[in-house]
Design a protein around this motif. Sequence first.
Motif, short mmCIF file in Angstrom:
data_model
loop_
_atom_site.label_atom_id
_atom_site.label_comp_id
_atom_site.label_asym_id
_atom_site.label_seq_id
_atom_site.Cartn_x
_atom_site.Cartn_y
_atom_site.Cartn_z
N TYR A 14 0.80 -1.22 0.00
CA TYR A 14 0.00 0.00 0.00
C TYR A 14 0.84 1.28 0.00
CZ TYR A 14 -3.76 -3.18 1.24
OH TYR A 14 -4.67 -4.22 1.24
N THR A 48 -4.60 7.62 -5.27
CA THR A 48 -4.85 6.28 -5.78
C THR A 48 -4.19 6.17 -7.15
OG1 THR A 48 -6.95 7.00 -6.78
CG2 THR A 48 -7.06 5.99 -4.58
N ARG A 51 -7.62 4.02 -9.35
CA ARG A 51 -8.63 3.94 -8.28
C ARG A 51 -8.30 2.85 -7.25
NH1 ARG A 51 -14.29 4.67 -11.72
NH2 ARG A 51 -14.05 6.90 -12.14
N SER A 52 -7.07 2.42 -7.22
CA SER A 52 -6.66 1.37 -6.30
C SER A 52 -5.74 1.93 -5.22
CB SER A 52 -5.92 0.26 -7.07
OG SER A 52 -5.30 -0.64 -6.18
#
Length: 218
Positions: A14, A48, A51-52
């Motif tokens: 992340y 993001t 969009r992740s």
Amino acid sequence: MPIRIYGTASVGVYMATNDEYALLPMDSPEKIDRHVEDTLKVNVIKLTIGRSPLLGVFAVMNNNGVLIPSIIRDEELKQLKKSLSDLNIAILPSKYTAIANLMLVNNRRGLVSPIIEREYLNLIRDSLGVEIEVRDIRGLYIIGSLAVVNDRGILVSPEVDEGDVSFLKEFFSLRVGIGTINRGISLIRSGMVANNKGAIVGDSTTGFEMMRITEVLG
């Protein structure tokens, strides 16, 4: 202090970092942002890619530039260029999107997986400002998952063999150490990020593993 994000110790998937900035998901808790800022001595940029929140999978980052896959959306790219205006920002138009799993890069050199298309090697070299070499590690293409490198050392997975260790030591001109993350996980990058000022690790990481990280990466 080790951390957990989205309920997992796999914090490395992340986050991405260099010595000035760290990329974190839009909805990461403020306490995580502050911990990253304090530990890595960076400015946190929240965004993001496609969009992740999987920024550590998609972004390849050093002090010279950032490589991102073609799934990035126009508004995301605009934000990235605005937030990191002092860095080279380049889209890698490879058919592969999880490009951070396919490269091992510090501020001087970079190892690129053989499955990355050869026509993009100059783009990688120029954007990140590094000397590059194309090579797998023990026949595995996910070289960016098997190790973490900064400008002081390389922590590599127990999956590597002596030939890989010798190559990495010579190519990067750095010390190389074997280690794991999160109680024995060999995909080291999944559980940590590091720059030249510190490291963030998942909260399942043992004291011995943290000592090893400090020993190798400084």
